[in-house]
Design a protein around this motif. Structure first.
Motif, PDB file in Angstrom:
ATOM      1  N   PRO A  93      72.246  41.817  29.285  1.00  0.00           N
ATOM      2  CA  PRO A  93      72.142  40.555  28.541  1.00  0.00           C
ATOM      3  C   PRO A  93      71.499  40.728  27.167  1.00  0.00           C
ATOM      4  O   PRO A  93      70.543  41.484  27.000  1.00  0.00           O
ATOM      5  N   ALA A  94      72.048  39.991  26.180  1.00  0.00           N
ATOM      6  CA  ALA A  94      71.542  40.054  24.808  1.00  0.00           C
ATOM      7  C   ALA A  94      70.784  38.798  24.398  1.00  0.00           C
ATOM      8  O   ALA A  94      70.111  38.793  23.369  1.00  0.00           O
ATOM      9  N   VAL A 103      76.037  46.450  24.676  1.00  0.00           N
ATOM     10  CA  VAL A 103      76.971  47.414  25.252  1.00  0.00           C
ATOM     11  C   VAL A 103      76.246  48.746  25.418  1.00  0.00           C
ATOM     12  O   VAL A 103      75.758  49.324  24.442  1.00  0.00           O
ATOM     13  N   VAL A 104      76.177  49.220  26.662  1.00  0.00           N
ATOM     14  CA  VAL A 104      75.537  50.491  26.972  1.00  0.00           C
ATOM     15  C   VAL A 104      76.629  51.540  27.180  1.00  0.00           C
ATOM     16  O   VAL A 104      77.527  51.344  28.011  1.00  0.00           O
ATOM     17  N   VAL A 105      76.561  52.623  26.400  1.00  0.00           N
ATOM     18  CA  VAL A 105      77.576  53.674  26.451  1.00  0.00           C
ATOM     19  C   VAL A 105      76.890  54.986  26.838  1.00  0.00           C
ATOM     20  O   VAL A 105      75.906  55.393  26.198  1.00  0.00           O
ATOM     21  N   GLU A 106      77.411  55.661  27.883  1.00  0.00           N
ATOM     22  CA  GLU A 106      76.786  56.884  28.392  1.00  0.00           C
ATOM     23  C   GLU A 106      77.832  57.996  28.518  1.00  0.00           C
ATOM     24  O   GLU A 106      78.937  57.777  29.026  1.00  0.00           O
ATOM     25  N   PHE A 129      67.542  38.290  26.910  1.00  0.00           N
ATOM     26  CA  PHE A 129      67.650  39.694  26.546  1.00  0.00           C
ATOM     27  C   PHE A 129      66.895  40.571  27.537  1.00  0.00           C
ATOM     28  O   PHE A 129      65.770  40.262  27.927  1.00  0.00           O
ATOM     29  N   GLU A 130      67.517  41.674  27.939  1.00  0.00           N
ATOM     30  CA  GLU A 130      66.872  42.632  28.841  1.00  0.00           C
ATOM     31  C   GLU A 130      66.898  44.017  28.209  1.00  0.00           C
ATOM     32  O   GLU A 130      67.973  44.585  27.988  1.00  0.00           O
ATOM     33  N   PRO A 131      65.724  44.587  27.888  1.00  0.00           N
ATOM     34  CA  PRO A 131      65.692  45.937  27.313  1.00  0.00           C
ATOM     35  C   PRO A 131      66.290  46.947  28.283  1.00  0.00           C
ATOM     36  O   PRO A 131      66.123  46.837  29.503  1.00  0.00           O
ATOM     37  N   ASP A 298      59.195  44.527  17.504  1.00  0.00           N
ATOM     38  CA  ASP A 298      58.628  44.611  18.858  1.00  0.00           C
ATOM     39  C   ASP A 298      59.648  45.191  19.836  1.00  0.00           C
ATOM     40  O   ASP A 298      59.296  45.943  20.755  1.00  0.00           O
ATOM     41  N   THR A 299      60.919  44.830  19.652  1.00  0.00           N
ATOM     42  CA  THR A 299      61.966  45.332  20.545  1.00  0.00           C
ATOM     43  C   THR A 299      62.146  46.830  20.382  1.00  0.00           C
ATOM     44  O   THR A 299      62.291  47.566  21.370  1.00  0.00           O
ATOM     45  N   VAL A 300      62.139  47.292  19.155  1.00  0.00           N
ATOM     46  CA  VAL A 300      62.270  48.742  18.926  1.00  0.00           C
ATOM     47  C   VAL A 300      61.108  49.480  19.584  1.00  0.00           C
ATOM     48  O   VAL A 300      61.298  50.514  20.243  1.00  0.00           O
ATOM     49  N   ARG A 301      59.900  48.950  19.432  1.00  0.00           N
ATOM     50  CA  ARG A 301      58.746  49.595  20.071  1.00  0.00           C
ATOM     51  C   ARG A 301      58.896  49.591  21.590  1.00  0.00           C
ATOM     52  O   ARG A 301      58.547  50.563  22.267  1.00  0.00           O
ATOM     53  N   GLU A 302      59.394  48.489  22.133  1.00  0.00           N
ATOM     54  CA  GLU A 302      59.544  48.387  23.590  1.00  0.00           C
ATOM     55  C   GLU A 302      60.605  49.343  24.120  1.00  0.00           C
ATOM     56  O   GLU A 302      60.401  50.033  25.119  1.00  0.00           O
TER      57      GLU A 302
END
Length: 343
Positions: A93-94, A103-106, A129-131, A298-302
């Motif tokens: 979720p965003a 979008v998570v790409v692995e 949003f979920e980190p 804050d999101t980048v730090r998290e």
């Protein structure tokens, strides 16, 4: 670990994944395979051969572009993994609008996350949003990527609107809202604040408000704000009422027919006073569907990625901030996004 640009890299059409042979939010021309983060027009275009997105985003695209907006559609729930030519793709979720997703790409041990548009504040109309843990490369939007953008408390902005309605009961409050996301969020926040009267909406909002309700977001009593000019005194029923519509609609003949209109605009850009003044807005409401400066940093730090890639907005300031934090960062310089049209 493999180089990130072997998995995702910017192209004139958007972010491209060579091993998976797909694009994320392609913005220039149709592609064979697209992964779409959310339904706003500057991320979701019609005409692609195949589209992978959340069920809500696919429903929004169908509502906006018609049933045949793509040859093939693949709905993916949050957390559900799919394989595309050996590349694993899933959605988190965003918090931007209904159905919006990161979008998570692995691939080969590398995890890259493209946020699309996102915000961190509570929104009663969509998943928060979920980190994503274990992110190696975090690709973040930066619409409000300047330290000057620190949005006030959202509930306080809704209270400003309701206080104005109480103070000026003889006026019609015309609230400019974008049709997807902002309209439904403002309506729902008004309901949570105790405003249970009928809200009047421009016809352009009807289809998407119904779609939200079909997906379980109750919006309360709504009526189309039609003005029958043949009926004597028809405009009078709108005195003291709240009318929501696209910002552009309040500058044309339709908007000018309401009694003593008080123009409002719900947007993160309303923190720029000159912009509000130039738009003729009497009551600016600083309500954004994007992360502000503190939420971005804050999101980048998290998430704490090994690399930060920045797109869709004020890239340079966030790159500089990252460098001062000792983080590896780069701007993507993607073109085609409308960074001030949807907020």
């Amino acid at each position: 670990m493999i180089r990130p640009d072997l998995l995702l890299h910017p192209t004139p059409k958007g972010l491209y994944c060579p091993p998976g042979d797909f694009y994320i939010d392609p913005v220039r021309g149709a592609v064979d395979r697209a992964v779409v983060t959310h339904g706003h027009a500057d991320h979701a275009r019609a005409g692609h051969g195949a589209v992978l997105a959340t069920p809500e985003t696919l429903a929004i695209m169908e509502a906006r572009y018609g049933e045949e907006f793509t040859t093939s559609r693949q709905p993916v729930e949050y957390g559900e993994t799919v394989e595309i030519n050996g590349v694993t793709v899933w959605m988190s979720p965003a918090g931007h609008v209904l159905g919006s997703a990161q979008v998570v790409v692995e691939w080969k041990g590398l995890r890259m996350v493209c946020t699309g548009d996102y915000k961190r504040r509570r929104d009663p109309t969509c998943r928060q949003f979920e980190p994503v843990p274990g992110t190696h490369v975090f690709i973040s939007e930066a619409t409000f990527g300047l330290p000057v953008f620190r949005h006030p408390d959202t509930d306080g902005e809704i209270r400003k609107l309701l206080d104005s309605v109480a103070m000026f009961p003889e006026r019609t409050h015309l609230v400019g809202v974008y049709a997807l996301g902002k309209a439904q969020r403002v309506i729902k926040l008004l309901r949570e604040a105790g405003y249970n009267e009928t809200l009047y909406i421009h016809g352009a909002l009807e289809k998407l408000c119904k779609l939200y309700e079909d997906h379980g977001v109750a919006l309360g009593p709504l009526e189309t704000a039609t003005l029958d000019t043949k009926e004597r005194g028809a405009q009078e029923r709108f005195r003291g009422k709240i009318v929501l519509g696209p910002p552009s609609s309040f500058h044309d003949k339709w908007g000018r027919r309401f009694p003593d209109p008080l123009p409002c605009f719900a947007s993160g850009w309303m923190s720029v006073r000159q912009r509000a003044k130039q738009s003729g807005v009497e009551l600016p409401l600083i309500i954004s569907d994007h992360a502000d400066w503190d939420e971005l940093t804050d999101t980048v730090r998290e998430v704490d990625p090994e690399e930060l890639w920045i797109t869709h907005g004020r890239e340079d300031a966030l790159v500089r901030w990252a460098e001062l934090e000792g983080r590896k960062a780069r701007p993507l310089r993607l073109v085609g996004y409308e960074d001030e049209s949807i907020d």
